[in-house]
Design an enzyme around this catalytic site. Structure first.
Site, PDB file in Angstrom:
ATOM      1  N   THR A   1     -66.851  44.236  -0.890  1.00 53.43           N
ATOM      2  CA  THR A   1     -66.705  45.907  -1.076  1.00 53.43           C
ATOM      3  C   THR A   1     -68.546  45.570  -0.430  1.00 53.43           C
ATOM      4  O   THR A   1     -69.265  45.796   0.583  1.00 53.43           O
ATOM      5  CB  THR A   1     -67.289  46.114  -2.045  1.00 53.43           C
ATOM      6  OG1 THR A   1     -66.294  47.160  -2.499  1.00 53.43           O
ATOM      7  CG2 THR A   1     -68.320  46.985  -2.321  1.00 53.43           C
TER       8      THR A   1
ATOM      9  N   SER B   1     -60.823  41.135  -2.318  1.00 49.92           N
ATOM     10  CA  SER B   1     -61.078  40.122  -2.844  1.00 49.92           C
ATOM     11  C   SER B   1     -59.379  39.570  -3.340  1.00 49.92           C
ATOM     12  O   SER B   1     -59.053  38.296  -4.037  1.00 49.92           O
ATOM     13  CB  SER B   1     -61.705  40.021  -3.800  1.00 49.92           C
ATOM     14  OG  SER B   1     -61.728  40.395  -4.787  1.00 49.92           O
TER      15      SER B   1
ATOM     16  N   THR C   1     -65.651  41.929  -6.242  1.00 49.61           N
ATOM     17  CA  THR C   1     -65.496  42.082  -7.633  1.00 49.61           C
ATOM     18  C   THR C   1     -64.361  41.693  -8.465  1.00 49.61           C
ATOM     19  O   THR C   1     -64.358  41.490  -9.238  1.00 49.61           O
ATOM     20  CB  THR C   1     -66.149  43.298  -7.931  1.00 49.61           C
ATOM     21  OG1 THR C   1     -65.553  44.360  -7.389  1.00 49.61           O
ATOM     22  CG2 THR C   1     -67.687  43.462  -7.116  1.00 49.61           C
ATOM     23  N   ASP C   2     -63.050  42.755  -7.121  1.00 52.01           N
ATOM     24  CA  ASP C   2     -61.703  42.498  -8.648  1.00 52.01           C
ATOM     25  C   ASP C   2     -61.540  40.954  -8.518  1.00 52.01           C
ATOM     26  O   ASP C   2     -60.828  41.219 -10.004  1.00 52.01           O
ATOM     27  CB  ASP C   2     -60.960  42.888  -7.261  1.00 52.01           C
ATOM     28  CG  ASP C   2     -61.266  44.536  -7.073  1.00 52.01           C
ATOM     29  OD1 ASP C   2     -61.682  44.781  -7.126  1.00 52.01           O
ATOM     30  OD2 ASP C   2     -60.058  45.066  -6.912  1.00 52.01           O
TER      31      ASP C   2
HETATM   32  N1  GLU Z   1     -60.823  46.108  -4.165  1.00 48.99           N
HETATM   33  C1  GLU Z   1     -61.928  45.172  -3.255  1.00 48.99           C
HETATM   34  C2  GLU Z   1     -62.535  43.450  -3.033  1.00 48.99           C
HETATM   35  O1  GLU Z   1     -62.383  42.963  -4.287  1.00 48.99           O
HETATM   36  C3  GLU Z   1     -63.341  45.932  -3.179  1.00 48.99           C
HETATM   37  C4  GLU Z   1     -63.844  45.725  -4.612  1.00 48.99           C
HETATM   38  C5  GLU Z   1     -64.581  44.897  -4.412  1.00 48.99           C
HETATM   39  O2  GLU Z   1     -65.444  44.059  -3.664  1.00 48.99           O
HETATM   40  O3  GLU Z   1     -65.693  45.579  -5.798  1.00 48.99           O
HETATM   41  O4  GLU Z   1     -62.476  43.058  -2.272  1.00 48.99           O
END
Ligand code: GLU
Length: 347
Positions: free
Chosen positions: A16, A59, A91-92
């Site tokens: 993100t 991620s 973040t995932d």
């Molecule tokens: N699912 C995506 C990832 O982990 C978006 C979540 C994020 O980055 O906060 O890249």
């Protein structure tokens, strides 16, 4: 740090923090590391920062092989003169990659991981603030020797504890067992606590050699029928997230015990906080029953983190005795000296 202007290398991997609206209307990780840096001019006041595009993905596309390669890239950057590194990612899966990196990277230079919950196009985008905080921590003498850290929402977390706890809240990262170890206020970095031990797994593996480990969350009525399929599907180990202190229904005990005779099976709790019990309950499927049948206790590690540790150990060809020792040490602070292990061919 003796250098008044520390040198920091940022490895961008997507997520993100690097996302903008894509052709289909949804956010996609398209920004490069250079673009992330240029959005935060204040970074120039902290350090000489350069960006490397390590990956450009959401991620959940990252793998343990990527983290092994990332640790090697960090090693090379530090050998070439970097005082610290930052990794930006989605973040995932950050709690998993950060935990893996904390085991793989054993240098003194901080390796600070961060990301964002709100992409660059949204009001209150948190990526720039998180990147700035990450740079402050990376450049801080107080962070040296701590290894991999997660900096998010002006808090500093140890990878072994931190978890993503909310789908959208910018304060999503929480360390339920021990709390954050520090914070940032008015650009000052505070490291208030230091970990009881720093462990290290020296592993170098070609990407196709990472050992597959399954993770099964135990729910109401689970009878273990999936377990028989694991060996034939190529899994080399299993992590169970048991209920409560580490329990499974009695129907799942026999299949689990059979599996534990042919591959390492690690027991954790699905609750998300607290240490696995060892000698409280005695019914069939209790922690006492399962540990007696050869299942390994995961201590304070949650399922995803236990899976990372088991996969790294199996990738380095650790035997069952060493695996049990690693979990006993890394899963339980103060129960032994730091776990330091160099696999054959590892670094
Ligand atoms: N699912 C995506 C990832 O982990 C978006 C979540 C994020 O980055 O906060 O890249």
């Amino acid at each position: 740090m003796t250098n008044p202007r520390p040198r920091i290398v940022v490895f961008s991997t997507g997520g993100t923090i690097a996302s903008v609206r894509g052709d289909g209307g949804g956010a996609e990780p398209r920004l490069t590391g250079e673009e992330l840096l240029s959005a935060v001019p204040a970074l120039d006041t902290i350090a000489d920062i350069t960006a490397v595009r390590f990956r450009q993905v959401a991620s959940q596309e990252l793998t343990l092989a990527d983290v092994i390669a990332l640790a090697a890239a960090i090693d090379r950057a530090v050998a070439a003169g970097a005082d610290a590194t930052i990794v930006t990612q989605g973040t995932d899966t950050l709690e998993e990659t950060a935990f893996a990196l904390s085991l793989l990277w054993n240098g003194d230079a901080p390796a600070v991981m961060t990301g964002a919950m709100r992409n660059a196009a949204l009001p209150g985008a948190d990526g720039p603030a998180n990147l700035l905080a990450a740079a402050l921590v990376a450049a801080s003498p107080a962070a040296r020797g701590l290894g991999a850290l997660v900096v998010f929402n002006d808090e500093v977390h140890l990878p072994v504890f931190v978890r993503k706890s909310h789908t959208t809240n910018p304060a999503t990262f929480r360390s339920h067992l021990a709390g954050p170890i520090g914070w940032i206020v008015e650009n000052r970095v505070r490291i208030a606590l230091r970990p009881a031990a720093r462990h290290h797994l020296g592993i170098a593996a070609p990407p196709d050699a990472v050992a597959p480990v399954a993770l099964l969350k135990v729910t109401l009525g689970e009878d273990g029928r999936l377990l028989e399929a694991l060996p034939e599907r190529g899994f080399r180990g299993l992590v169970i997230e048991g209920t409560g202190g580490g329990h499974v229904p009695s129907a799942a005990v026999a299949p689990l015990a059979r599996l534990a005779r042919i591959m390492p099976v690690v027991l954790t709790s699905r609750t998300g906080a607290g240490e696995l019990l060892r000698h409280t309950y005695g019914f069939p499927g209790s922690e006492i029953d399962l540990l007696r049948r050869g299942v390994i206790g995961g201590g304070m590690l949650d399922g995803p983190k236990a899976r990372i540790l088991l996969s790294l150990l199996l990738t380095g060809k650790a035997d069952i005795g060493l695996i049990a020792k690693a979990f006993a040490t890394i899963g339980s602070p103060n129960d032994g000296p730091p776990f330091i292990w160099r696999a054959e061919g590892g670094v």
